[in-house]
Design a protein around this motif. Structure first.
Motif, PDB file in Angstrom:
ATOM      1  N   PHE B  82       0.805  -1.255   0.150  1.00 20.56           N
ATOM      2  CA  PHE B  82       0.110   0.024   0.016  1.00 20.56           C
ATOM      3  C   PHE B  82       0.838   1.458   0.184  1.00 20.56           C
ATOM      4  CE2 PHE B  82      -3.018  -3.389   1.292  1.00 20.56           C
ATOM      5  CZ  PHE B  82      -4.040  -2.906   1.054  1.00 20.56           C
ATOM      6  N   GLN B  83       0.168   2.292  -0.431  1.00 23.50           N
ATOM      7  CA  GLN B  83       0.953   3.740  -0.457  1.00 23.50           C
ATOM      8  C   GLN B  83       1.434   4.164   0.898  1.00 23.50           C
ATOM      9  OE1 GLN B  83      -1.330   6.629  -2.203  1.00 23.50           O
ATOM     10  NE2 GLN B  83       0.320   8.077  -2.355  1.00 23.50           N
ATOM     11  N   ASN B  84       0.715   3.741   2.008  1.00 21.42           N
ATOM     12  CA  ASN B  84       1.204   4.245   3.136  1.00 21.42           C
ATOM     13  C   ASN B  84       1.637   2.955   3.958  1.00 21.42           C
ATOM     14  OD1 ASN B  84      -0.967   3.042   3.744  1.00 21.42           O
ATOM     15  ND2 ASN B  84      -2.003   4.707   4.928  1.00 21.42           N
ATOM     16  N   TYR B  85       2.043   1.968   3.111  1.00 20.65           N
ATOM     17  CA  TYR B  85       2.608   0.749   3.578  1.00 20.65           C
ATOM     18  C   TYR B  85       1.555  -0.308   4.462  1.00 20.65           C
ATOM     19  CZ  TYR B  85       6.354   3.994   2.964  1.00 20.65           C
ATOM     20  OH  TYR B  85       7.144   4.814   2.313  1.00 20.65           O
ATOM     21  N   ALA B  86       0.664   0.399   5.139  1.00 21.03           N
ATOM     22  CA  ALA B  86      -0.220  -0.223   6.119  1.00 21.03           C
ATOM     23  C   ALA B  86       0.287  -1.672   6.835  1.00 21.03           C
ATOM     24  CB  ALA B  86      -1.376  -0.769   5.178  1.00 21.03           C
ATOM     25  N   LEU B  87       1.619  -1.168   7.765  1.00 21.93           N
ATOM     26  CA  LEU B  87       2.199  -2.067   8.536  1.00 21.93           C
ATOM     27  C   LEU B  87       1.397  -2.083   9.779  1.00 21.93           C
ATOM     28  CD1 LEU B  87       5.923  -0.867   8.270  1.00 21.93           C
ATOM     29  CD2 LEU B  87       4.708  -2.832   7.013  1.00 21.93           C
ATOM     30  N   TYR B  88       1.397  -3.182  10.519  1.00 15.37           N
ATOM     31  CA  TYR B  88       0.575  -3.291  11.878  1.00 15.37           C
ATOM     32  C   TYR B  88       1.355  -2.794  13.131  1.00 15.37           C
ATOM     33  CZ  TYR B  88      -1.381  -6.471   8.522  1.00 15.37           C
ATOM     34  OH  TYR B  88      -2.076  -7.121   7.417  1.00 15.37           O
ATOM     35  N   LEU B 137      10.857   2.703  12.721  1.00 14.27           N
ATOM     36  CA  LEU B 137      11.762   2.411  11.613  1.00 14.27           C
ATOM     37  C   LEU B 137      11.763   3.606  10.619  1.00 14.27           C
ATOM     38  CD1 LEU B 137      10.579  -1.115  10.263  1.00 14.27           C
ATOM     39  CD2 LEU B 137      12.501  -0.589  11.780  1.00 14.27           C
ATOM     40  N   SER B 138      12.686   4.040   9.637  1.00 11.58           N
ATOM     41  CA  SER B 138      12.821   5.067   8.857  1.00 11.58           C
ATOM     42  C   SER B 138      11.638   4.705   7.536  1.00 11.58           C
ATOM     43  CB  SER B 138      13.999   5.358   8.171  1.00 11.58           C
ATOM     44  OG  SER B 138      14.328   4.406   7.246  1.00 11.58           O
ATOM     45  N   GLY B 139      11.297   5.655   6.821  1.00 13.34           N
ATOM     46  CA  GLY B 139      10.473   5.522   5.860  1.00 13.34           C
ATOM     47  C   GLY B 139      11.024   4.443   4.671  1.00 13.34           C
ATOM     48  N   GLU B 162       1.297   3.061  -5.767  1.00 11.88           N
ATOM     49  CA  GLU B 162       2.217   4.009  -5.492  1.00 11.88           C
ATOM     50  C   GLU B 162       3.028   4.012  -4.208  1.00 11.88           C
ATOM     51  OE1 GLU B 162       0.993   7.906  -6.247  1.00 11.88           O
ATOM     52  OE2 GLU B 162      -0.704   7.317  -7.589  1.00 11.88           O
ATOM     53  N   PRO B 163       3.895   2.970  -4.326  1.00 14.43           N
ATOM     54  CA  PRO B 163       4.670   2.609  -3.241  1.00 14.43           C
ATOM     55  C   PRO B 163       5.740   3.681  -2.827  1.00 14.43           C
ATOM     56  CG  PRO B 163       5.431   1.185  -4.987  1.00 14.43           C
ATOM     57  CD  PRO B 163       4.202   2.052  -5.443  1.00 14.43           C
ATOM     58  N   LEU B 164       6.139   4.444  -3.695  1.00 18.07           N
ATOM     59  CA  LEU B 164       7.127   5.066  -3.583  1.00 18.07           C
ATOM     60  C   LEU B 164       6.720   6.700  -3.270  1.00 18.07           C
ATOM     61  CD1 LEU B 164      10.002   3.890  -6.221  1.00 18.07           C
ATOM     62  CD2 LEU B 164       9.410   3.034  -3.906  1.00 18.07           C
ATOM     63  N   SER B 165       5.688   7.152  -3.204  1.00 18.39           N
ATOM     64  CA  SER B 165       5.168   8.514  -3.220  1.00 18.39           C
ATOM     65  C   SER B 165       5.376   8.888  -2.084  1.00 18.39           C
ATOM     66  CB  SER B 165       3.934   8.636  -3.747  1.00 18.39           C
ATOM     67  OG  SER B 165       3.069   7.969  -3.110  1.00 18.39           O
ATOM     68  N   ASN B 166       5.668   8.242  -0.832  1.00 16.55           N
ATOM     69  CA  ASN B 166       6.029   8.730   0.457  1.00 16.55           C
ATOM     70  C   ASN B 166       7.408   9.043   0.903  1.00 16.55           C
ATOM     71  OD1 ASN B 166       3.362   8.932   0.867  1.00 16.55           O
ATOM     72  ND2 ASN B 166       2.944   7.525   2.429  1.00 16.55           N
ATOM     73  N   LEU B 167       8.437   8.466  -0.053  1.00 13.52           N
ATOM     74  CA  LEU B 167       9.782   8.495   0.078  1.00 13.52           C
ATOM     75  C   LEU B 167      10.502   9.786  -0.515  1.00 13.52           C
ATOM     76  CD1 LEU B 167      10.540   5.012  -0.622  1.00 13.52           C
ATOM     77  CD2 LEU B 167      10.209   6.153   1.688  1.00 13.52           C
ATOM     78  N   LYS B 170      15.882  10.910  -3.149  1.00 12.97           N
ATOM     79  CA  LYS B 170      17.240  10.136  -3.408  1.00 12.97           C
ATOM     80  C   LYS B 170      16.761   8.411  -3.100  1.00 12.97           C
ATOM     81  CE  LYS B 170      21.728   9.547  -1.510  1.00 12.97           C
ATOM     82  NZ  LYS B 170      22.361   9.572  -0.365  1.00 12.97           N
ATOM     83  N   LEU B 171      16.012   8.442  -1.815  1.00 11.00           N
ATOM     84  CA  LEU B 171      15.612   6.947  -1.739  1.00 11.00           C
ATOM     85  C   LEU B 171      14.618   6.291  -2.659  1.00 11.00           C
ATOM     86  CD1 LEU B 171      16.181   5.494   0.999  1.00 11.00           C
ATOM     87  CD2 LEU B 171      13.940   6.321   2.125  1.00 11.00           C
ATOM     88  N   ARG B 172      13.878   7.392  -3.320  1.00  8.84           N
ATOM     89  CA  ARG B 172      12.862   6.687  -4.235  1.00  8.84           C
ATOM     90  C   ARG B 172      13.773   5.987  -5.321  1.00  8.84           C
ATOM     91  NH1 ARG B 172       9.197  11.530  -6.135  1.00  8.84           N
ATOM     92  NH2 ARG B 172       9.161  11.826  -3.791  1.00  8.84           N
ATOM     93  N   GLY B 173      14.870   6.670  -5.721  1.00 12.09           N
ATOM     94  CA  GLY B 173      15.717   6.163  -6.670  1.00 12.09           C
ATOM     95  C   GLY B 173      16.041   4.961  -6.446  1.00 12.09           C
ATOM     96  N   GLN B 174      16.784   4.711  -5.347  1.00  7.76           N
ATOM     97  CA  GLN B 174      17.085   3.477  -4.543  1.00  7.76           C
ATOM     98  C   GLN B 174      16.255   2.309  -4.554  1.00  7.76           C
ATOM     99  OE1 GLN B 174      18.908   4.234  -0.701  1.00  7.76           O
ATOM    100  NE2 GLN B 174      20.769   5.348  -1.642  1.00  7.76           N
TER     101      GLN B 174
END
Lengths: 283, 426
Positions: B82-88, B137-139, B162-167, B170-174
């Motif tokens: 998910f876009q906002n990862y939806a981690l528990y 954790l970091s983004g 859209e998994p990378l839109s919250n990063l 630089k991180l997005r590229g990685q």
């Protein structure tokens, strides 16, 4: 320096508020520790009749083992049972209701919330007389269920409102993620939503418990002897003769019923504050 | 492993507005398919219909040839990020990744779960974070946990919203290269939603471009770039975007604000009878004539440069021009469709960094008219699209994709046999 100044300023400002709220409680404690003679005689007290020179536990032994025992101890049990059962039922029902309100789109959703709010605005005393008559016909008068049911009505609207605010701020993606991960709706609720909502449910339970615990109107009118809770029982304390006031015993009983409340709040104050503010602040 | 087929999928909401309209797509086994488009084009809705979080109004969705329209999300065996990862938040990283395995009751023993989670964690370099809670954790780490949760399932397909839109950039590229590497390594069918054309171009085997719920073109990034089917696709793909110039048709001549071009052959036939067309020119196809690059049949022109941006490896020059009032409406609407601001009509030129053109100067520029795209202003269709060439690119792309998948598979099995040998020895 600036922060230090504000800190001390805030501390100074909170002192009057603390005194304002604490003095009545300390006063009840002080009165409950006075012997019968000290209650009538200023000479035996210090701070101008405030604190007894010699502490006496007579009032406590009176309500637990003495003459008022038969009145107070059963009432304490009634209070505990009635409030716990009412809280449990109301929180469970409110959890399901609030979850449905927060997650599902169904006709009458607004109506439920508005009805819940209206019910809690309704003056309690206006319901007592009709309930009294109804309860007599249904043989619910002076029974534990006869108190539990009104307490559920009293605490349910409150619980629904607090909990639906709480559920609304749990991101829906969390649940959808669980469903994609292979959970059924029920599993998603139990494994993901419920643990996340636990602080909210807890806060609601404590608030519901206090509301029932502190109620006087229902208890004094819908019970006579067999189901009386402590606030109502206090009202029927009598002195040794009709010329002596049972002040000491009433204060001792009041202290005893205040203790669980104080302990609960002290233990869980962080959670309560977090639960109450969580609807407002995005965390 | 699995293929996904969308047949005439429609999504209508309560007000009858079709958010997704008659979309048909065929995602082959192991293919990396991108859904791209500006905001509100229905790409996320389409993804959510595939995973089962939205009902399909009409049409058919097949996974491995089996109709799954009415299956609940949990019965579709798809993994989603998910876009906002939806981690528990109440579970540790380990338990977050293990969550889908624990739900499949009785299927996995505790040891198996541990092994699978550790393998996924090693792949994503999460080993030392397994006991932490997501909040700490970091983004980028959260993003990796979300991917771990998807990997561990051995699902039929991965879906990314859209998994990378919250990063950050630089991180997005990685993470972008990380996702590409993971997809090739696992060879798993992937459907990826993004609004960023760079992500679409770099990641996708094929890219489906959507506009207002309607599929415009589904093709390889190269085909989208070189042979766009219409104005919208041409404007959406490429950064900086393609320049659109109004042009009057006078006989066999196209009169543009910057220069006139003689038309010959097929194209001259196609524009016959039209008053005006829109000409599309990619910024890199316009050159600085003073550098002496030899362009045969080039069309030279002079223009005053308004602003230049020197980036080291290249240089952008902006040239304002007066728009043709008859085409103004079409161009403005196109700009709105592309989420643009409609500020001013200007042309972007991507010049060599050696170029000495500076602000306010009159520059000598040249372009090769064979790179020019010509669009019909009414329908938006591309008149210069070469279907044979497009088919050739598609064939080439499909071969390349299969070869890459094959290489990844053999590399994987080599690595597996190498790691298995010492284990047997010990």
């Amino acid at each position: 320096m600036e922060t230090n100044k504000t800190k001390w300023g805030l501390a100074g400002a909170s002192v009057p508020i603390m005194l304002w709220t604490l003095i009545p409680i300390v006063w009840i404690v002080a009165t409950s520790l006075k012997s019968t003679t000290a209650l009538a005689d200023q000479q035996q007290n210090v701070f101008g009749n405030f604190w007894p020179k010699s502490i006496s536990w007579d009032n406590y032994s009176l309500i637990f083992t003495g003459g008022a025992k038969d009145l107070f101890v059963p009432a304490l049990w009634h209070s505990i049972v009635v409030c716990l059962v009412a809280t449990l039922i109301s929180v469970v029902l409110a959890t399901f209701c609030a979850y449905a309100i927060a997650r599902l789109d169904f006709p009458g959703k607004k109506a439920i919330l508005i009805t819940a709010l209206t019910v809690s605005f309704f003056p309690v005393i206006a319901m007592v007389t009709p309930l009294f008559n109804l309860w007599r016909i249904l043989h619910l008068f002076d029974t534990l269920p006869g108190l539990i049911i009104p307490y559920i009505t009293l605490t349910l609207p409150l619980s629904i409102w607090i909990l639906s605010a709480f559920f609304q701020q749990i991101p829906w993606e969390m649940e959808q993620a669980a469903q994609v991960d292979g959970a059924s709706s029920w599993q998603a609720f139990v494994k993901v939503v419920a643990p996340l909502a636990a602080p909210g449910v807890f806060t609601t339970a404590i608030i519901a418990f206090f509301t029932a615990w502190n109620d006087f109107v229902f208890s004094s009118n819908l019970t006579a002897a067999r189901a009386q809770t402590v606030p109502a029982a206090l009202n029927s304390f009598t002195g040794a003769s009709q010329f002596t006031q049972p002040t000491g015993a009433i204060c001792a009983a009041a202290v005893v019923v205040t203790i669980p409340v104080v302990i609960l709040v002290l233990l869980f104050q962080r959670r309560i504050v977090a639960g109450l503010t969580s609807g407002a602040v995005k965390g | 492993m699995s293929s996904i087929e969308l047949k005439n999928i429609v999504k209508k909401y309560g007000d009858g507005f079709p958010a997704v309209n008659d979309v048909s797509l065929n995602i082959a086994d192991g293919e990396f398919m991108i859904l791209v488009g500006p905001s509100g084009c229905g790409k996320s809705t389409l993804l959510r219909m595939v995973v089962g979080l939205e009902d399909i109004t009409s049409g058919e969705l097949d996974i491995n040839g089996k109709r799954v329209n009415d299956l609940a999300p949990r019965d579709r065996n798809l993994a989603m990020v998910f876009q906002n990862y939806a981690l528990y938040p109440h579970l540790t990283v380990f338990e977050n990744i293990a969550f889908p395995l624990r739900l499949a009751k009785g299927k996995h023993s505790d040891n198996e779960i541990k092994e699978k989670v550790n393998t996924a964690a090693d792949m994503l370099e999460l080993r030392e974070h397994l006991e932490r809670k997501p909040a700490n954790l970091s983004g980028g780490q959260r993003q990796r946990v979300a991917m771990g949760r998807a990997i561990v399932r051995e699902a039929d397909a991965f879906l990314f919203d859209e998994p990378l839109s919250n990063l950050d950039a630089k991180l997005r590229g990685q993470m972008r290269t990380e996702i590409a590497r993971m997809q090739r390594r696992l060879g798993v069918t992937t459907l990826y939603v993004t609004h960023d054309q760079t992500e679409a171009m770099t990641l996708g085997d094929r890219v489906a471009v959507l506009k207002k719920g309607i599929l415009q073109q589904c093709a390889s990034p190269r085909e989208l770039y070189e042979q766009p089917i219409n104005l919208f696709v041409a404007g959406f793909i490429g950064s900086p975007p393609m320049n659109f110039l109004p042009a009057r048709v006078e006989g066999n001549t196209l009169k543009m604000p910057i220069a006139d071009v003689e038309l010959t052959g097929e194209l001259a036939e196609k524009v016959k009878g039209k008053n005006a067309v829109i000409v599309g020119l990619r910024p890199e196809h316009i050159k600085d004539a003073s550098l002496g690059d030899n362009i045969s049949h080039g069309v030279p022109f002079k223009a005053v440069v308004d602003v230049t941006e020197w980036l080291g490896n290249e240089q952008y020059a902006y040239i304002p021009f007066d728009s043709d009032p008859s085409l103004q409406g079409t161009l403005e609407e196109l700009d709105r469709d592309l989420d643009g601001e409609g500020m001013r009509t200007q042309m972007v030129v991507n010049l060599d960094s050696r170029s000495r053109v500076r602000e306010g100067q009159e520059a000598d520029l040249v372009f090769d008219p064979s790179f020019m795209h010509v669009f019909d202003p009414e329908s938006g269709d591309c008149l210069t699209r070469d279907d044979d060439r497009a088919a050739e690119i598609a064939r080439d792309n499909e071969e390349q994709r299969k070869a890459a998948l094959e290489r990844a598979k053999s590399r994987e099995s080599n690595a597996a046999s190498q790691s298995a040998e010492p284990r047997q020895a010990s």
